[in-house]
Design a protein around this motif. Structure first.
Motif, mmCIF file in Angstrom:
data_model
loop_
_atom_site.group_PDB
_atom_site.id
_atom_site.type_symbol
_atom_site.label_atom_id
_atom_site.label_comp_id
_atom_site.label_asym_id
_atom_site.label_seq_id
_atom_site.Cartn_x
_atom_site.Cartn_y
_atom_site.Cartn_z
ATOM 1 N N GLY A 361 -5.533 -10.068 -9.821
ATOM 2 C CA GLY A 361 -5.269 -11.278 -9.054
ATOM 3 C C GLY A 361 -4.676 -12.333 -9.953
ATOM 4 N N GLU A 514 -7.949 -6.298 -5.296
ATOM 5 C CA GLU A 514 -7.144 -7.507 -5.469
ATOM 6 C C GLU A 514 -7.938 -8.696 -4.952
ATOM 7 N N SER A 516 -7.947 -12.708 -3.978
ATOM 8 C CA SER A 516 -7.068 -13.808 -3.572
ATOM 9 C C SER A 516 -7.913 -14.886 -2.910
ATOM 10 N N SER A 520 -11.252 -10.328 -0.999
ATOM 11 C CA SER A 520 -10.935 -9.109 -1.744
ATOM 12 C C SER A 520 -10.272 -8.085 -0.838
ATOM 13 N N TYR A 527 -2.776 1.575 -10.793
ATOM 14 C CA TYR A 527 -1.913 0.397 -10.691
ATOM 15 C C TYR A 527 -0.584 0.724 -10.013
ATOM 16 N N TYR A 530 -1.159 0.838 -6.391
ATOM 17 C CA TYR A 530 -1.337 -0.541 -5.915
ATOM 18 C C TYR A 530 0.013 -1.221 -5.713
ATOM 19 N N LYS A 534 1.655 -2.530 -2.201
ATOM 20 C CA LYS A 534 2.053 -3.935 -2.067
ATOM 21 C C LYS A 534 3.498 -4.043 -1.581
#
Length: 648
Positions: A361, A514, A516, A520, A527, A530, A534
């Motif tokens: 994050g 993540e 924000s 969550s 990664y 991820y 995204k």
């Protein structure tokens, strides 16, 4: 065109040599990484190349016309100006041109357009205007906004005084100003410090398009792979050159070492044969001359040094004293922050045994705060936190605040484990590269990398089954990062960690959470997975926003399509049915997994090896099926959220 050369450069400390005979060439569009262990002299060499220090031997030759920019490690911008006014200073020459143009406009408006003086002023005005436009004179303010936005400084920061900002923010501003100045050679020492993942990605893109040359020291392997095309390695006082990015450098280095060993072993065989011949034949009259000839051949031979592999690395493991239960930690409807300020909510965590979860994050969202709430250092603002059976937490603090500055390295460990023999403590410290009298050094005098190794040594001695790690790779060089990665991959406990090192996340994480402002979100992969999800979410959101815009326009014109709305509702109902189906299957598998785990503890099964093997096989298959279903369920929930947001 070569803009800088380092010839036979050396740095000495009395009789001790830090490095010597350093050769380096920098082309006008070079993308160079300088790599090596902590303490090898990388930062010192950068200072010599930048001209802030002089070499003890050799010289650095710079093209007289180049502009050089240097950012030292963790150097923040010190200024009483506001953020905006300080960034404007990067364009002082353009602003002077702009001021002269305004002055000329006033002067030309006051004289006869047919006069010789007017023509002279007009000629000067045209020349300045051309140069002004060529150097982005009409767009430099937008350029400032773009760079500040890339470093996470919105318009609300523009009028803030720089001296009132945090150290990390001032470091980012120092880099921002240097980028705006656009030097011909940009020298950066650890520029990725204090940058979150989003800012790192932006900086990579900016540097890839940078017009000048780059010379960078960084321990971020992902960053180096994206940006550099040449690598200089500083090791054992010498320099070696490799063409390619960091991954290519590793391959070439391994090939070079293998080639050196092959040549060395071949020469050793030849030497052995010659020496045997001389020893057998020198005293015999009939073969003396041939033996003498072989001896001369040996004396003239240019003997190869024995190849040296990588320098000594730490070597350690993280063991556990006692296994935890299947449920390690659960957090429901959590909110984190300070006093009445909520940084992130709602946060949902469900951490199971042997999972490795990366917490990502933006900076300031509360990742470290959440870790400290989990270990009980900072209270949750709201939420229910539950630790599972037999869970013991080991915590790594990125600021090494857990270390006592008044103790020595030896007593930092020994005082917490007084019954452990001193010899055993020294052996453990040796595996973390502390040997002999080094263990008597006070913590206060250690470098960041040394403190990190002490903190990891303490962590390894505690044998906890749940490690909570806050930026564990900070201050570690690349080789020791890899040692830490391997130790964590082999760790049989559970991991929850914060890291900005994307390569590290990729190797370690089985899931990514993540964080924000809206709480969550779980991603069931590493990664790269991820990032892919995204991108998919961003594309879907953009598509839906486009469709929503079109729908609103149609509504305004009184032409809303009833069929389109009907299809959306149909799609929503279909997705909800699928989600419910997956939830039922996941719940059934959870019950099955619990039953299998219980069955494996029954005395009749513990005494039957074949039964245990069969139960374990069934358990692993159930867990694998559950992971697949969770991934499919998460994808459907993501689609539902996006569609529902778009239709609200």
């Amino acid at each position: 065109m070569i803009i800088l050369q380092a010839n036979q450069v050396a740095r000495l400390f009395g009789a001790d040599v830090l490095f010597e005979n350093i050769q380096m060439e920098i082309d006008s569009h070079a993308r160079i990484a300088l790599v090596g262990r902590n303490g090898a002299g990388k930062s010192t060499l950068l200072k010599i190349i930048a001209g802030s220090e002089q070499p003890d031997a050799g010289q650095v030759i710079r093209n007289k016309n180049i502009r050089l920019g240097y950012l030292a490690q963790n150097s923040g911008l010190a200024s009483e100006e506001t953020v905006w006014n300080e960034m404007l200073k990067a364009f002082d020459s353009l602003r002077q041109m702009e001021q002269r143009m305004r002055q000329l406009e006033v002067e030309m408006g006051q004289i006869d357009v047919t006069s010789a003086q007017y023509q002279s002023l007009l000629k000067e005005y045209d020349q300045i205007q051309h140069q002004f436009a060529e150097n982005n004179g009409y767009g430099y303010e937008n350029e400032i906004r773009s760079v500040l936005h890339g470093f996470q400084f919105g318009a609300e920061f523009y009028e803030q005084a720089i001296n009132n900002l945090s150290g990390g923010q001032r470091t980012r501003l120092a880099l921002a100003k240097l980028l705006l100045q656009k030097p011909d050679l940009l020298i950066l020492d650890e520029p990725t410090n204090h940058l979150d993942i989003e800012t790192l990605a932006w900086l990579e893109g900016y540097l890839q398009a940078y017009q000048g040359a780059l010379l960078i020291v960084s321990h971020d392997r992902y960053f180096l792979d994206k940006v550099v095309t040449e690598v200089y390695e500083l090791s054992r006082q010498k320099m070696r050159y490799f063409k390619g990015n960091y991954s290519k450098y590793l391959d070439l280095k391994a090939q070079q070492l293998a080639s050196e060993w092959k040549a060395y072993e071949k020469q050793q065989e030849e030497i052995q044969k010659l020496e045997d011949f001389v020893a057998r034949n020198l005293v015999r009259a009939s073969t003396t001359k041939r033996a003498q000839s072989r001896r001369k051949q040996l004396e003239k031979m240019d003997r190869l040094d024995k190849p040296q592999g990588d320098e000594k690395s730490a070597h350690f493991l993280f063991d556990i004293e006692k296994a935890s239960g299947n449920v390690v930690l659960q957090l429901t409807d959590g909110a984190i922050g300070y006093e009445e300020t909520i940084l992130s909510a709602p946060i949902e965590l469900d951490i199971r045994k042997q999972e490795a979860i990366a917490l990502v994050g933006p900076n300031g969202i509360g990742k470290s705060t959440l870790l400290k709430s989990i270990i009980g250092k900072i209270p949750l603002i709201q939420g229910q936190l539950h630790l599972g059976t037999n869970v013991s937490i080991g915590y790594y603090d990125q600021g090494q605040a857990e270390l006592n500055a008044n103790k020595t390295i030896l007593h930092e460990l020994w005082d917490e484990h007084p019954t452990t023999p001193e010899g055993d403590i020294r052996t453990i410290l040796g595996s973390f590269l502390f040997s002999g009298e080094e263990v008597e050094k006070p913590i206060a005098l250690l470098s960041g990398g040394e403190k990190a190794r002490v903190a990891l040594a303490k962590l390894s001695m505690n044998k906890d089954n749940f490690l909570v790690l806050d930026e564990p790779t900070n201050h570690l060089d690349i080789d020791n990062k890899e040692v830490l990665e391997n130790a964590l991959i082999d760790y049989e406990g559970t991991l929850l960690f914060v890291s900005h090192d994307r390569y590290f996340i990729n190797r370690i994480a089985t899931k990514v959470i993540e964080l924000s402002e809206t709480g969550s979100k779980l991603y069931l992969g590493d990664y790269d997975y991820y990032l892919e999800k995204k991108r998919e979410e961003a594309e879907l959101k953009a598509l839906l926003e486009q469709e929503t815009t079109q729908t609103k326009e149609a509504n305004t014109a009184g032409k809303q399509s009833f069929q389109q709305s009907k299809e959306q509702q149909k799609q929503l109902r279909s997705l909800k049915r699928k989600a419910e189906q997956y939830e039922q299957e996941i719940e059934a598998l959870e019950e099955k997994i619990t039953e299998l785990e219980l069955a494996m503890t029954l005395p009749e099964n513990l005494a039957n090896h074949q039964a245990l093997v069969e139960l374990n096989t069934s358990l692993e298959a159930a867990k694998e099926q559950q992971e697949k279903l969770l991934e499919q369920w998460e994808a459907i929930i993501g689609e539902l959220e996006v569609i529902e947001d778009a239709t609200n």
